[in-house]
Design a protein around this motif. Structure first.
Motif, PDB file in Angstrom:
ATOM      1  N   THR A  21       0.831  -1.206   0.000  1.00  0.00           N
ATOM      2  CA  THR A  21       0.000   0.000   0.000  1.00  0.00           C
ATOM      3  C   THR A  21       0.862   1.251   0.000  1.00  0.00           C
ATOM      4  N   VAL A  22       1.924   1.271   0.796  1.00  0.00           N
ATOM      5  CA  VAL A  22       2.822   2.429   0.860  1.00  0.00           C
ATOM      6  C   VAL A  22       3.550   2.623  -0.472  1.00  0.00           C
ATOM      7  N   VAL A  23       4.072   1.545  -1.031  1.00  0.00           N
ATOM      8  CA  VAL A  23       4.817   1.637  -2.288  1.00  0.00           C
ATOM      9  C   VAL A  23       3.917   2.120  -3.421  1.00  0.00           C
ATOM     10  N   VAL A  24       2.741   1.551  -3.526  1.00  0.00           N
ATOM     11  CA  VAL A  24       1.816   1.947  -4.587  1.00  0.00           C
ATOM     12  C   VAL A  24       1.362   3.395  -4.382  1.00  0.00           C
ATOM     13  N   GLY A  25       1.086   3.775  -3.151  1.00  0.00           N
ATOM     14  CA  GLY A  25       0.688   5.157  -2.870  1.00  0.00           C
ATOM     15  C   GLY A  25       1.756   6.154  -3.279  1.00  0.00           C
ATOM     16  N   ALA A  26       3.010   5.844  -2.991  1.00  0.00           N
ATOM     17  CA  ALA A  26       4.116   6.738  -3.363  1.00  0.00           C
ATOM     18  C   ALA A  26       4.273   6.820  -4.881  1.00  0.00           C
ATOM     19  N   ALA A  27       4.137   5.689  -5.559  1.00  0.00           N
ATOM     20  CA  ALA A  27       4.259   5.681  -7.017  1.00  0.00           C
ATOM     21  C   ALA A  27       3.139   6.493  -7.666  1.00  0.00           C
ATOM     22  N   VAL A  28       1.929   6.362  -7.154  1.00  0.00           N
ATOM     23  CA  VAL A  28       0.801   7.097  -7.715  1.00  0.00           C
ATOM     24  C   VAL A  28       0.948   8.589  -7.441  1.00  0.00           C
ATOM     25  N   LYS A  29       1.432   8.943  -6.265  1.00  0.00           N
ATOM     26  CA  LYS A  29       1.636  10.360  -5.953  1.00  0.00           C
ATOM     27  C   LYS A  29       2.642  10.977  -6.925  1.00  0.00           C
ATOM     28  N   SER A  30       3.703  10.263  -7.219  1.00  0.00           N
ATOM     29  CA  SER A  30       4.693  10.748  -8.170  1.00  0.00           C
ATOM     30  C   SER A  30       4.083  10.908  -9.560  1.00  0.00           C
TER      31      SER A  30
END
Length: 102
Positions: A21-30
């Motif tokens: 969840t953290v990794v995907v959230g960071a990728a989407v934010k970028s």
């Protein structure tokens, strides 16, 4: 240690769920930031609540970013749950639970 025994542990499942969840959230934010810069020709609002951010920009950024991050996190959680279910043969945490059943 084989994959089946690794994913049989609920603590490992919860860690994988949080991590994905953290990794995907960071990728989407970028991706959101890059997309906003491309479309709006300026940086996204750092603080949509700030007085120098227009209402239109603040509302649009909030809607777009919330929806994108929410959907991405849902996909990450469902992916982790599917992996756990496939490896373990058991259901994940609160599988098929509803708010009424919690």
């Amino acid at each position: 240690m084989n994959t089946k025994s690794l994913f049989a542990n609920q603590d490992i499942y919860k860690l994988a769920l949080a991590g994905s969840t953290v990794v995907v959230g960071a990728a989407v934010k970028s991706l959101l930031n890059t997309s906003w810069k491309t479309v709006a020709k300026k940086n996204p609002p750092l603080n949509p609540a700030a007085a120098d951010t227009s209402w239109k920009e603040a509302i649009l950024w909030t809607i777009v970013s919330s929806a994108a991050i929410g959907v991405a996190q849902l996909l990450a959680r469902r992916g982790a749950d599917a992996l756990f279910h496939k490896a373990n043969g058991n259901v994940g945490v609160n599988r098929n639970a509803t708010l009424a059943g919690l």
